[in-house]
Each structure stands twice: as structure tokens, then as C-alpha cells.
Design an enzyme around this catalytic site. Structure first.
Site, PDB file in Angstrom:
ATOM      1  N   GLU A 110      30.064 -23.195 -17.392  1.00 53.46           N
ATOM      2  CA  GLU A 110      29.687 -21.894 -16.835  1.00 53.46           C
ATOM      3  C   GLU A 110      29.850 -20.738 -17.827  1.00 53.46           C
ATOM      4  O   GLU A 110      30.740 -19.893 -17.686  1.00 53.46           O
ATOM      5  CB  GLU A 110      30.476 -21.602 -15.560  1.00 53.46           C
ATOM      6  CG  GLU A 110      30.225 -22.638 -14.489  1.00 53.46           C
ATOM      7  CD  GLU A 110      30.624 -22.170 -13.099  1.00 53.46           C
ATOM      8  OE1 GLU A 110      31.256 -21.114 -12.986  1.00 53.46           O
ATOM      9  OE2 GLU A 110      30.289 -22.863 -12.139  1.00 53.46           O
ATOM     10  N   GLU A 145      28.530 -29.433 -10.236  1.00 50.29           N
ATOM     11  CA  GLU A 145      29.410 -28.845  -9.225  1.00 50.29           C
ATOM     12  C   GLU A 145      28.570 -28.385  -8.056  1.00 50.29           C
ATOM     13  O   GLU A 145      27.531 -27.752  -8.246  1.00 50.29           O
ATOM     14  CB  GLU A 145      30.152 -27.602  -9.759  1.00 50.29           C
ATOM     15  CG  GLU A 145      31.303 -27.898 -10.657  1.00 50.29           C
ATOM     16  CD  GLU A 145      32.011 -26.640 -11.150  1.00 50.29           C
ATOM     17  OE1 GLU A 145      32.006 -25.616 -10.447  1.00 50.29           O
ATOM     18  OE2 GLU A 145      32.557 -26.709 -12.263  1.00 50.29           O
TER      19      GLU A 145
HETATM   20  C1  GCO Z   1      33.237 -22.436 -11.135  1.00 50.41           C
HETATM   21  C2  GCO Z   1      34.246 -23.273 -11.688  1.00 50.41           C
HETATM   22  C3  GCO Z   1      35.121 -23.915 -10.664  1.00 50.41           C
HETATM   23  C4  GCO Z   1      35.354 -23.140  -9.390  1.00 50.41           C
HETATM   24  C5  GCO Z   1      34.277 -23.406  -8.381  1.00 50.41           C
HETATM   25  C6  GCO Z   1      34.432 -22.627  -7.101  1.00 50.41           C
HETATM   26  O1  GCO Z   1      32.195 -22.965 -10.855  1.00 50.41           O
HETATM   27  O2  GCO Z   1      33.469 -21.230 -10.975  1.00 50.41           O
HETATM   28  O3  GCO Z   1      33.652 -24.202 -12.491  1.00 50.41           O
HETATM   29  O4  GCO Z   1      36.267 -24.027 -11.411  1.00 50.41           O
HETATM   30  O5  GCO Z   1      36.569 -23.473  -8.827  1.00 50.41           O
HETATM   31  O6  GCO Z   1      33.065 -23.058  -8.908  1.00 50.41           O
HETATM   32  O7  GCO Z   1      34.404 -21.264  -7.356  1.00 50.41           O
END
Ligand code: GCO
Length: 439
Positions: free
Chosen positions: A163, A345
Site C-alpha cells: 500500500e 487483502e
Molecule cells: C491496510 C493494511 C492493513 C490494514 C487493513 C485494514 O490495508 O491498510 O495493509 O494492515 O489493517 O487494511 O485497514
């Protein structure tokens, strides 16, 4: 259920800061998140990552739970300050932890997927400017070389930066993540050095002759206009340019968006040769998706601001925009020239309650996951080379500035005792995976 490619991955993900704890054990150095947690008012409830959910000591139990659920891939990150010291030399005790974890996963037939950077920059590098300093990208290259030399015999799936939007904007402009700055100039420097760090990791991977695949992990947002007013349509385009194209175009197509180059001197003046490194070919790409932003015109410099439309909400509170998910995956795949895509994710936070000493009836999470997995799978018919899906997250854990107040896990964690309990969503995922593999 439709027939999936035989090697379709069903995984789950975590990140070192969020689960490990053991913040100063076995020679681990402080990270910017250890420091950020000490600053007053930065983390809800004054929570810290010192113990977290103690995955460092309980990893075997967590691997056993993954195996029970039937997860075939586990995406986790390596903590840079755990494996490397200030002179950029290996910390053998930290390396030994990841070796134990990798062996435990392979023992259960679970394929590891390693994220090289999920935000825990060593504090000693932040003292030199962190991601605003190109030296940080070259220190990252040295760290990647170490990781490849020690772990590539166990792992053939690698993600570079997780990210980039969060590592730059959220940390250097909006200030809600470590190190907590509010500067556009610093943000643009960070953007470039993060992109460069990604490319240096890819180069080091190839030079080391590693087998397997490497790619970035991007939360490409593909914002949409809140109305059909031409100013809002333009706002959405600007928003995508600054928040997504600024990462996807350099990595996948070898250049920054023209209008950003016109507006941002820092990027215009970046060393010319860097782009050859940033755009080195990757094998696959990870997309992190939670929801789509809807934006309208705003006179705030960027020309866009988010609006909350009438969608159902999770407890973050984030909107649930599942109908936009296929569009997002398709757009990402097109920008990435059709290479294999993983949803690295996807998930939701709800205020889960532990009942009858061991049950968590998280029906809303089941609905969220089922609808999003099916939406993702629908892109296979649209020509997307979708290779896998990872639930965020395996365990309830430290949700950055929200501390422990937001629960994303398939597994409930009692934060006092660290006891783990499978939520109903874990049983749902188990059944979903079993059915998918049978077809
Ligand atoms: C993100 C991170 C995760 C977070 C998830 C929820 O995507 O911000 O990779 O570590 O915990 O996204 O916010």
C-alpha cells in the site's frame, strides 16, 4: 460454484507490527510504529504494539488454526528492524523466528507469501528522513537481499511495498500513520522513493536468481464521481491520478502521469535513471480492496474530496461497495498489462462479541466475505487472470491508529489472555474453500 483454476490460492494475511509483539526481543530494534505509539493522542486508547497478539510466541498455534481452516497460502510481512541491525548486518535471532515460522507453514502444506515492507521502518532510518531520503530505498535494497538470501528457499511468492498510498500520503500528508507528517513536498519525495524501493527489490530478486514471483501490493482505489456533474467527474479523475496512477503507471508502464509531473517539481526532478529500475517487469500484482471512494469537486488543492453515500457500512466505518469490486479488479488488471492478479487483502471490521465462552456469530462478516469473493471470481469471466484471494485478516489485531478497537479477524483474540477462538466466518471460509476445491 464455477470451476476455478486448479492453483487458485485461498489465503489470509497479517502484518508484523499488527500481530507479532515481542517488540524488543531477540535483538529487535525499534520501528517507527514503536515510536508513534509512544506519542500522545496518536493511537486510540493509548494502545501499543509491545505485545500485540503475541504471534511471535504463538505462531505454531496460529499455523495450526490456518491448517484447520484450510487456508492454502499465508501472507505475512517481515519486520525489517527484527532481521537487520543499524550497520545493515543480519540479526540472526530475528531471522531464526521467520525460519521457524516458514518451516511450520511448509510442514502443514501452507504456502508462504512474504510482504517485504508493511510499514515498520527501522527508527534509525527515520532519523535520516525515512522515505523522504533516497538512502532509505537503498537500505531497503540491502534488506531485501538479506531476505532473499535467507528465505527464498522456503518461499516463492514475494510482495514488495504494501500500500504505497499509506506509506506516503497517510504517513507524510494526512499524518495519521507513523511518522505523522503534514507536508506535500515530503509526500512526493516519499512517493518516488517508495516506487524506487519497489524496483530495487525486483532487481535484487532477479540478481539473486530467486525462483518464483515478485510484485507490488497496491491499494488502487479507482474512485468514482458522486454525481454526474462534470466537475465531480473531473474530481474523480484527479483523485485517481494522484492516489492510484502515481503508483501504477510508473511500476507497470514506466512513467508518472503527465499532469502530476507538471504540478510536482519533486517528481519532475527525480533522477532520470530511476524509472528504468521502477518499471522493471514484475510477475504478478497484489490488489488490496476494502471499498470504493466516491468523490466530489472541492477547492482544496487536489480538487476532490470524499463523500459518504447511502451504502451499508462496516464498523470502521467504511462503506460496502461490493458492486464496484469487479470494476476495480478489471481496471487494475488492465493497468498492469494483464499479468496475474491476487486480491492480497479484503475484509471488514465489526464489533464482534464472544459468546458462550467460544462462539462468535459474525454473520455480517460472512455476508461481506461471500459477496466479495464471488464478485472477485466474476472477473475470471471478464478476462482477468485472477490467481487468488486473501482475507484480511487471519486474526484480530492492532489496527494502526485505531489500536485494538477494530476487529478484522477470522479468528477472535481475547486481548487480555491472547486466547484465540474461531469466528463463524472462519467456519464459513473453511467450507467455501472445501467446496471450491471439490468442483
Ligand atoms: C491496510 C493494511 C492493513 C490494514 C487493513 C485494514 O490495508 O491498510 O495493509 O494492515 O489493517 O487494511 O485497514
Amino acid at each position: 460454484m464455477k470451476k476455478l483454476p486448479y492453483d487458485f490460492a485461498f489465503g489470509s494475511a497479517t502484518a508484523s507490527v499488527q500481530v507479532e509483539g515481542a517488540w524488543n526481543e531477540d535483538g529487535k530494534l525499534p520501528s517507527i510504529w514503536d515510536d508513534f505509539c509512544k506519542r500522545k493522542g496518536k493511537i486510540d486508547n493509548g494502545d501499543t504494539v509491545e505485545v500485540s497478539v503475541d504471534h511471535y510466541h504463538r505462531y505454531q498455534e496460529d499455523v495450526d488454526l490456518m491448517a484447520y481452516i484450510g487456508i492454502d497460502h499465508y501472507r505475512f510481512s517481515i519486520s525489517w528492524p527484527r532481521v537487520m541491525d543499524e550497520s545493515l548486518r543480519p540479526n540472526e535471532k530475528g531471522i531464526a523466528f521467520y525460519t521457524r515460522l516458514l518451516e511450520a507453514l511448509l510442514e502443514k502444506g501452507i504456502k508462504p507469501a512474504i510482504t517485504l515492507y508493511h510499514w515498520d521502518l527501522p527508527s534509525f532510518l527515520q532519523k535520516q528522513g525515512g522515505w523522504t531520503n533516497p538512502l532509505c530505498a537503498y537500505a531497503f535494497e540491502a534488506y531485501c537481499k538479506l531476505c532473499f538470501s535467507r528465505f527464498s528457499r522456503y518461499c516463492d511468492m514475494w510482495f514488495t511495498m504494501n500500500e504505497p498510498l499509506c506509506i506516503s500520503y497517510v504517513s507524510y500528508l494526512w499524518g495519521t500513520h507513523a511518522p505523522g507528517y503534514h507536508s506535500m513536498e515530503k509526500t512526493m519525495k516519499a512517493v518516488h522513493n517508495i516506487n524506487l524501493a519497489h524496483g530495487l527489490a525486483v532487481r535484487a530478486f532477479r540478481d539473486a536468481g530467486c525462483k518464483g514471483q515478485i510484485g507490488p501490493c497496491i491499494n488502487a482505489s479507482y474512485s468514482k464521481p458522486a454525481t454526474q456533474d462534470p466537475r465531480d467527474i473531473e474530481a474523480a479523475r484527479r483523485d485517481n491520478c494522484y492516489k492510484t496512477d502515481i503508483f501504477t503507471l510508473p511500476v507497470f508502464q514506466g512513467h508518472y502521469p503527465e499532469e502530476i509531473l507538471r504540478e510536482q517539481k519533486v517528481l519532475r526532478n527525480a533522477p532520470k535513471g530511476d524509472m528504468n529500475i521502477i518499471s522493471l517487469p514484475v510477475d504478478m500484482a497484489g490488489l488490496n480492496y476494502y471499498h470504493t471512494d466516491y468523490v466530489k469537486y472541492a477547492d482544496n488543492g487536489l480538487g476532490a474530496e470524499g463523500v459518504i453515500l447511502d451504502f451499508p457500512m462496516t464498523d470502521m466505518p467504511w462503506t460496502i461497495t461490493v458492486d464496484d469490486f469487479p470494476f476495480c479488479i478489471k481496471s487494475f488488471s488492465e493497468q498492469a498489462n494483464g499479468i496475474p492478479i491476487y486480491i492480497t487483502e479484503n475484509g471488514c471490521a465489526y464489533d464482534d462479541v464472544l459468546e458462550n465462552d467460544g462462539e462468535v456469530h459474525d454473520i455480517r462478516r460472512i455476508d461481506y466475505l461471500r459477496s466479495h469473493i464471488n464478485a472477485a471470481l466474476s472477473t475470471l469471466d471478464m478476462g482477468v487472470d485472477l490467481k487468488g484471494y486473501f482475507v484480511w485478516s487471519l486474526l484480530d489485531n492492532f489496527e494502526w491508529s485505531y489500536g485494538y478497537s477494530k476487529r478484522f479477524g477470522l479468528i477472535y483474540v481475547d486481548y487480555m489472555t491472547k486466547r484465540r477462538c474461531l469466528k463463524d466466518s472462519a467456519f464459513f471460509y473453511k467450507e467455501f474453500i472445501e467446496n471450491a476445491k471439490q468442483v
